[in-house]
Design an enzyme around this catalytic site. Structure first.
Site, PDB file in Angstrom:
ATOM      1  N   LEU A 183       0.837  -1.204   0.000  1.00  0.00           N
ATOM      2  CA  LEU A 183       0.000   0.000   0.000  1.00  0.00           C
ATOM      3  C   LEU A 183       0.872   1.254   0.000  1.00  0.00           C
ATOM      4  O   LEU A 183       2.064   1.197   0.309  1.00  0.00           O
ATOM      5  CB  LEU A 183      -0.908  -0.031   1.240  1.00  0.00           C
ATOM      6  CG  LEU A 183      -1.850  -1.247   1.299  1.00  0.00           C
ATOM      7  CD1 LEU A 183      -2.567  -1.308   2.634  1.00  0.00           C
ATOM      8  CD2 LEU A 183      -2.858  -1.203   0.165  1.00  0.00           C
ATOM      9  N   PRO A 184       0.267   2.412  -0.315  1.00  0.00           N
ATOM     10  CA  PRO A 184       1.092   3.614  -0.467  1.00  0.00           C
ATOM     11  C   PRO A 184       1.844   4.053   0.802  1.00  0.00           C
ATOM     12  O   PRO A 184       3.049   4.266   0.754  1.00  0.00           O
ATOM     13  CB  PRO A 184       0.093   4.686  -0.909  1.00  0.00           C
ATOM     14  CG  PRO A 184      -1.050   3.935  -1.505  1.00  0.00           C
ATOM     15  CD  PRO A 184      -1.123   2.641  -0.767  1.00  0.00           C
ATOM     16  N   LYS A 186      15.223   0.577   4.821  1.00  0.00           N
ATOM     17  CA  LYS A 186      14.663   1.075   3.556  1.00  0.00           C
ATOM     18  C   LYS A 186      14.768   2.609   3.453  1.00  0.00           C
ATOM     19  O   LYS A 186      15.128   3.144   2.403  1.00  0.00           O
ATOM     20  CB  LYS A 186      13.194   0.614   3.469  1.00  0.00           C
ATOM     21  CG  LYS A 186      12.380   1.228   2.358  1.00  0.00           C
ATOM     22  CD  LYS A 186      12.769   0.731   0.996  1.00  0.00           C
ATOM     23  CE  LYS A 186      12.008   1.495  -0.086  1.00  0.00           C
ATOM     24  NZ  LYS A 186      12.500   1.230  -1.420  1.00  0.00           N
TER      25      LYS A 186
HETATM   26  P1  NAD Z   1       0.794   2.570  -6.283  1.00  0.00           P
HETATM   27  O1  NAD Z   1       0.204   3.867  -5.908  1.00  0.00           O
HETATM   28  O2  NAD Z   1       1.041   2.230  -7.723  1.00  0.00           O
HETATM   29  O3  NAD Z   1      -0.127   1.349  -5.695  1.00  0.00           O
HETATM   30  C1  NAD Z   1      -0.761   1.371  -4.450  1.00  0.00           C
HETATM   31  C2  NAD Z   1      -2.088   0.635  -4.601  1.00  0.00           C
HETATM   32  O4  NAD Z   1      -2.709   0.515  -3.314  1.00  0.00           O
HETATM   33  C3  NAD Z   1      -3.103   1.382  -5.493  1.00  0.00           C
HETATM   34  O5  NAD Z   1      -3.503   0.529  -6.557  1.00  0.00           O
HETATM   35  C4  NAD Z   1      -4.253   1.727  -4.536  1.00  0.00           C
HETATM   36  O6  NAD Z   1      -5.518   1.688  -5.163  1.00  0.00           O
HETATM   37  C5  NAD Z   1      -4.123   0.624  -3.500  1.00  0.00           C
HETATM   38  N1  NAD Z   1      -4.751   0.915  -2.220  1.00  0.00           N
HETATM   39  C6  NAD Z   1      -4.618   2.002  -1.423  1.00  0.00           C
HETATM   40  N2  NAD Z   1      -5.315   1.851  -0.281  1.00  0.00           N
HETATM   41  C7  NAD Z   1      -5.887   0.626  -0.351  1.00  0.00           C
HETATM   42  C8  NAD Z   1      -6.745  -0.126   0.529  1.00  0.00           C
HETATM   43  N3  NAD Z   1      -7.129   0.356   1.704  1.00  0.00           N
HETATM   44  N4  NAD Z   1      -7.137  -1.338   0.127  1.00  0.00           N
HETATM   45  C9  NAD Z   1      -6.762  -1.848  -1.062  1.00  0.00           C
HETATM   46  N5  NAD Z   1      -5.952  -1.192  -1.941  1.00  0.00           N
HETATM   47  C10 NAD Z   1      -5.540   0.018  -1.578  1.00  0.00           C
HETATM   48  O7  NAD Z   1       2.139   2.431  -5.433  1.00  0.00           O
HETATM   49  P2  NAD Z   1       3.402   1.478  -5.718  1.00  0.00           P
HETATM   50  O8  NAD Z   1       4.347   2.166  -6.618  1.00  0.00           O
HETATM   51  O9  NAD Z   1       2.906   0.103  -6.042  1.00  0.00           O
HETATM   52  O10 NAD Z   1       4.058   1.485  -4.246  1.00  0.00           O
HETATM   53  C11 NAD Z   1       3.512   0.730  -3.171  1.00  0.00           C
HETATM   54  C12 NAD Z   1       4.489   0.817  -2.004  1.00  0.00           C
HETATM   55  O11 NAD Z   1       5.762   0.311  -2.424  1.00  0.00           O
HETATM   56  C13 NAD Z   1       4.724   2.241  -1.489  1.00  0.00           C
HETATM   57  O12 NAD Z   1       4.832   2.206  -0.095  1.00  0.00           O
HETATM   58  C14 NAD Z   1       6.055   2.616  -2.137  1.00  0.00           C
HETATM   59  O13 NAD Z   1       6.767   3.586  -1.370  1.00  0.00           O
HETATM   60  C15 NAD Z   1       6.763   1.279  -2.167  1.00  0.00           C
HETATM   61  N6  NAD Z   1       7.786   1.136  -3.213  1.00  0.00           N
HETATM   62  C16 NAD Z   1       7.541   1.530  -4.507  1.00  0.00           C
HETATM   63  C17 NAD Z   1       8.537   1.363  -5.469  1.00  0.00           C
HETATM   64  C18 NAD Z   1       8.335   1.780  -6.910  1.00  0.00           C
HETATM   65  O14 NAD Z   1       9.322   1.779  -7.673  1.00  0.00           O
HETATM   66  N7  NAD Z   1       7.113   2.142  -7.324  1.00  0.00           N
HETATM   67  C19 NAD Z   1       9.765   0.787  -5.123  1.00  0.00           C
HETATM   68  C20 NAD Z   1       9.968   0.360  -3.817  1.00  0.00           C
HETATM   69  C21 NAD Z   1       8.960   0.544  -2.872  1.00  0.00           C
END
Ligand code: NAD
Length: 298
Positions: free
Chosen positions: A64-65, A173
């Site tokens: 999740l975000p 992290k």
């Molecule tokens: P994203 O915004 O693409 O995806 C997050 C998803 O969570 C969305 O699809 C949203 O609809 C869903 N969501 C939010 N609240 C929810 C709930 N209560 N129930 C169900 N679904 C829910 O984000 P991402 O890029 O996939 O990143 C996710 C996590 O990973 C973050 O914490 C980010 O910091 C971490 N991260 C991302 C990357 C990257 O390169 N994108 C790399 C390492 C870590």
């Protein structure tokens, strides 16, 4: 294994698909219909709610975000009980979101009281690593909990590190991402300076990559369009790791530095630079678009 996977965004979607491809029974849930449709097209089962997804699950994985989403999901947000009440005793919860270590510890404590194992396992490696199944996991939890999670983590990642007790994965992290945020600004600055002096960005990048300034951005994720074909910079800064997510991680690092009285001057400056970049309208673009702040216009 029966797995519930919640949060199917840029990272969670491909991670859930890799578990499905490895033969696990994955029931997926996201608030976004688009995200659900993408995994359904890959053959995953989709759930009507988070509660539905965790019914009978032996493992629950969340991606999740931010902290408020993880805390709200597991502990509830005032509109009823959190998801912990619906998860079977003895199940394993793996939270791979990047959130505050204190939130991981709070949720872990509530999980323990409910007889549920909870570990933090944030990742590094970007969307490319999520798709390829080569992520690096930084795990906070007991040795025994990590060993329970390992067979699942191995299907999504190539490197698994035990950082320490619950919350330690998150601390590792944010240290890594603070360094990454600083390196991306520095790399962007250097390329922009060279280009302002008439140097070819590709040639300059290669010189620096093989010299003492070499770093991950120059290896794999060049911020200048056209240098790395597969980097977000060459795709209009779409996909990848959003500026707002980097801003969140730099904020977590600063909160932690305040609490521990640590000195992180470059981390603080990098946070301010990404915040200005976000305010200028680039929050949804990949974080390497920060080079736009530093390039000469016209
Ligand atoms: P994203 O915004 O693409 O995806 C997050 C998803 O969570 C969305 O699809 C949203 O609809 C869903 N969501 C939010 N609240 C929810 C709930 N209560 N129930 C169900 N679904 C829910 O984000 P991402 O890029 O996939 O990143 C996710 C996590 O990973 C973050 O914490 C980010 O910091 C971490 N991260 C991302 C990357 C990257 O390169 N994108 C790399 C390492 C870590």
């Amino acid at each position: 294994m029966k797995i519930a996977f919640i949060g199917l965004g840029n990272m969670g979607g491909p991670m859930a698909i890799n578990l499905h491809k490895a033969g696990h029974s994955v029931k997926a849930f996201d608030l976004s219909q688009d995200a659900l449709a993408k995994v359904k097209a890959e053959g995953l089962q989709v759930a009507a709610s988070a509660q539905d997804a965790v019914q009978g699950a032996e493992a629950v994985i969340t991606m999740l975000p931010a902290s408020q989403h993880v805390e709200g999901l597991f502990l509830g947000n005032g509109n009823g009980p959190g998801l912990l009440a619906s998860i079977a005793q003895g199940a394993l919860v793996i939270d791979s979101s990047t959130i505050a270590a204190a939130t991981s510890q709070k949720v872990a404590k509530a999980a323990e009281a409910a007889g549920i194992d909870f570990i933090d396992a944030p990742v590094s490696g970007g969307t490319g690593g999520a798709i390829a199944g080569t992520l690096t996991f930084m795990v906070g939890g007991s040795e025994a909990q990590l060993e329970r999670a390992r067979p699942l983590l191995e299907k999504m990642g190539a490197n698994i590190f035990h950082a320490g007790a619950v919350g330690a994965g998150q601390t590792a992290k944010i240290c890594n991402n603070m360094l990454l945020g600083i390196l991306m600004v520095g790399t962007s600055e250097a390329i922009a300076l060279g280009v302002a002096n008439g140097l070819d960005p590709k040639g300059l990048s290669e010189i620096m990559r093989r010299s003492s300034g070499g770093n991950w951005a120059l290896e794999k994720y060049n911020p200048f369009p056209g240098v790395h074909e597969n980097a977000p910079a060459s795709k209009g800064y779409a996909g990848g790791f959003g500026t707002d997510l980097m801003l969140k991680d730099l904020g977590l690092a600063q909160e932690n530095a305040m609490a521990t009285k640590a000195s992180t001057p470059l981390g603080g400056l990098a946070r301010a630079i990404y915040a200005a970049h976000s305010i200028a309208g680039h929050g949804g673009e990949d974080f390497s678009s920060v080079i736009k702040m530093l390039q000469k216009k016209g």
